[in-house]
Scaffold this active site. Structure first.
Site, short mmCIF file in Angstrom:
data_model
loop_
_atom_site.label_atom_id
_atom_site.label_comp_id
_atom_site.label_asym_id
_atom_site.label_seq_id
_atom_site.Cartn_x
_atom_site.Cartn_y
_atom_site.Cartn_z
N HIS A 246 7.01 5.74 4.62
CA HIS A 246 7.20 7.23 4.25
C HIS A 246 7.80 7.10 2.93
O HIS A 246 8.72 6.29 2.67
CB HIS A 246 7.84 8.01 5.35
N ASP B 4 3.74 10.67 12.26
CA ASP B 4 2.22 10.64 12.81
C ASP B 4 2.05 9.32 13.83
O ASP B 4 0.87 9.26 14.35
CB ASP B 4 1.51 10.38 11.58
N1 ACO Z 1 1.45 -0.73 6.23
C1 ACO Z 1 1.51 -1.69 5.24
N2 ACO Z 1 2.20 -1.76 3.88
C2 ACO Z 1 2.88 -0.70 3.83
C3 ACO Z 1 2.51 0.39 4.24
C4 ACO Z 1 1.95 0.55 5.71
N3 ACO Z 1 2.06 1.47 6.32
N4 ACO Z 1 3.18 1.60 3.55
C5 ACO Z 1 3.77 0.94 2.69
N5 ACO Z 1 3.37 -0.51 2.75
C6 ACO Z 1 3.95 -1.47 1.49
C7 ACO Z 1 2.96 -1.20 0.26
O1 ACO Z 1 2.18 -2.16 0.32
C8 ACO Z 1 3.84 -1.56 -0.91
O2 ACO Z 1 4.09 -2.89 -0.80
P1 ACO Z 1 4.36 -3.62 -2.21
O3 ACO Z 1 5.68 -3.19 -2.77
O4 ACO Z 1 4.36 -5.09 -1.97
O5 ACO Z 1 3.42 -3.11 -3.47
C9 ACO Z 1 5.41 -1.07 -0.23
O6 ACO Z 1 5.28 -0.95 1.24
C10 ACO Z 1 5.67 0.36 -0.67
O7 ACO Z 1 4.43 1.22 -0.46
P2 ACO Z 1 4.10 2.39 -1.46
O8 ACO Z 1 2.50 2.88 -1.09
O9 ACO Z 1 4.26 2.20 -2.75
O10 ACO Z 1 4.94 3.57 -1.20
P3 ACO Z 1 4.91 5.22 -1.15
O11 ACO Z 1 6.05 5.83 -0.97
O12 ACO Z 1 4.18 5.60 -2.30
O13 ACO Z 1 3.80 5.51 0.00
C11 ACO Z 1 2.98 6.24 2.19
C12 ACO Z 1 4.02 6.02 1.45
C13 ACO Z 1 2.00 6.76 1.43
C14 ACO Z 1 3.36 7.16 3.49
C15 ACO Z 1 2.76 4.67 2.87
O14 ACO Z 1 4.04 4.21 3.40
C16 ACO Z 1 1.30 4.70 3.64
O15 ACO Z 1 0.13 4.75 3.17
N6 ACO Z 1 1.48 4.94 5.02
C17 ACO Z 1 0.56 4.87 6.01
C18 ACO Z 1 -0.11 6.34 5.89
C19 ACO Z 1 0.88 7.19 6.81
O16 ACO Z 1 1.21 6.98 7.68
N7 ACO Z 1 1.04 8.45 6.20
C20 ACO Z 1 1.78 9.54 6.60
C21 ACO Z 1 3.00 9.89 6.04
S1 ACO Z 1 3.90 11.06 6.79
C22 ACO Z 1 3.18 12.38 6.57
O17 ACO Z 1 2.55 12.74 5.45
C23 ACO Z 1 3.51 13.52 7.65
#
Ligand code: ACO
Length: 427
Positions: free
Chosen positions: A305, A362
């Protein structure tokens, strides 16, 4: 004079006020930055930028805290109702008994939609994603309710807010009914907000619909968990759309469009699809490795998140609600066991621990919604239904703010500098 922040760049130095909220990080007020220095700030994705002042919802992502008007989400989910939380978000305080009765009455009196609006559904293909239908039909509300679109009039704002909250279950249930070819049901105002929605979704005109109290309670709790969440992408979209003076129905349609994306509201649909793809616990290690692989686009859906760097407090409530619903409906869903094991394995893995990736709201919601009978395509629709109150409350807060301005971010331009046009025959 309060705290000041100093910025030095080249031979320029400028001072900025540091603003304090009631709780949470201080904020450097850079509104005069461009006027004083000729520079912009650069913050794609708004990771460090407060786009507005708000008194609605507070999140402490490090500690896993979520408060609505100061009340912890766990207490609201346990003891309140979605209608009460809606009142709280809209008005700032919990209602008295009389205020609650009046609010319930008002919302129930707006549940029907204009009969012609129902004709809209026939224009969609049967296999349209219900979120596509939601974007269209909610946007179309502005063509039907002209008497509540003057945003400078508080009474218009109040009525349009009530209309949006009240009509959303009717519109969402109709999107479902259209997809499966069943007749639309009119609202039954003797039922609760959530009971009425369940009946319009799963009932048929040919027989009485029997509400399952545990399902009604679980659904209401899911609505509470999704009611508002600070300045997330869809709420920011609603605020940005509304900042130009657009009417509330159009703004909420914009929020629905943003919510549809898999990184936001679409994640619960994606999370359940992922659990189905994983299937049995023995496949979990393979998917954990894929999630960690930089060259693989696969991510663990329902994990991570932008704000929570700890367990999402909504996921805690959601996990206990899964048990309640599966027990009440006597459903034995093996995916719940897969989800529990996936969570445990991920939480004990260094990759997820270092990046502070925890289950979000979720991760478990899909299992509950599926047990209740919703197809995955409806999951984001339910999210939109519940979030409507947050969007509307945030939109109202913005419009009522005398300092409100049109949202107009700046940019770091990296394209070509000025050059002369070359006629086609000379290229
Ligand atoms: N699985 C594996 N790796 C992940 C995940 C994941 N679910 N989420 C983040 N990471 C990793 C990224 O690859 C990144 O790695 P790096 O630093 O080596 O590049 C690091 O963790 C940070 O991730 P970002 O995408 O830069 O973080 P951001 O804050 O932009 O994204 C997000 C948050 C979009 C929710 C992300 O965690 C994600 O895509 N999760 C899966 C989708 C999801 O569950 N969304 C629901 C959000 S809650 C809602 O909307 C109600």
């Amino acid at each position: 004079m309060g705290d000041q922040a100093k910025l030095s760049a080249g031979d320029q130095t400028a001072d900025f006020a540091v603003l304090k909220g009631s709780v949470g990080p201080d904020v450097v007020d850079i509104r005069k930055l461009y006027a004083d220095t000729g520079m912009f700030t650069f913050d794609p994705g708004f990771t460090s930028t407060a786009s507005c002042e708000s008194a609605l919802t507070y999140i402490d992502g490090e500690e896993g805290v979520l408060l609505h008007r100061g009340y912890p989400i766990g207490q609201l989910a346990e003891s309140s109702s979605f209608m009460e939380v809606s009142y709280l978000l809209l008005n700032g305080e919990l209602p008295s008994q009389q205020e609650m009765t009046d609010f319930n009455y008002t919302i129930s009196r707006h549940t029907m939609v204009h009969e012609q609006l129902l004709q809209f559904y026939k224009g969609f293909r049967r296999d349209a994603h219900p979120m596509a239908v939601m974007c269209g039909v909610v946007g179309a509300l502005s063509a039907f309710y002209h008497d509540s679109t003057d945003i400078s009039d508080p009474e218009h704002r109040r009525i349009s807010s009530h209309r949006l909250i009240a009509k959303m279950p009717t519109i969402a249930a109709a999107a479902y009914k259209f997809a499966i070819g069943q007749p639309f049901l009119y609202p039954d105002n003797s039922l609760s907000y959530t009971g009425n929605f369940l009946r319009m979704t799963f009932g048929v005109p040919a027989e009485e619909y029997e509400l399952h109290p545990a399902v009604e309670r679980a659904m209401d709790r899911i609505f509470i968990l999704h009611a508002d969440h600070e300045q997330n992408a869809s709420t920011s979209t609603v605020r940005l759309a509304g900042s130009s003076g657009a009417n509330p129905f159009a703004c909420i349609a914009a929020g629905i469009a943003c919510l549809w994306g898999p990184a936001h509201g679409g994640a619960n649909e994606a999370a359940l699809n992922m659990l189905r793809e994983i299937g049995t616990p023995d496949k979990i290690p393979h998917y954990i490795e894929r999630a960690k692989d930089k060259d693989d686009p696969f991510r663990l859906m329902g994990f991570g998140h932008r704000v929570y760097k700890n367990y999402d407090p909504r996921a805690t409530v959601m996990q206990s609600t899964v048990r309640e619903v599966l027990d009440a409906l006597k459903v034995d869903d093996p995916l719940f066991e897969t989800a529990l094991q996936l969570e445990e394995i991920a939480l004990n893995d260094d990759y997820f621990a270092e990046k502070k990736l925890f289950p979000n709201v979720d991760f478990y919601s899909g299992i509950i919604l599926s047990a209740i009978g919703f197809p995955t395509t409806m999951f984001t629709v339910l999210f939109a239904l519940a979030r409507t109150v947050g969007w509307v409350a945030q939109w109202n807060e913005m419009i009522s703010d005398p300092g409100q301005k049109i949202g107009r971010p700046r940019q770091l331009y990296t394209g070509p500098v000025q050059r002369d046009y070359v006629p086609l025959e000379k290229r």
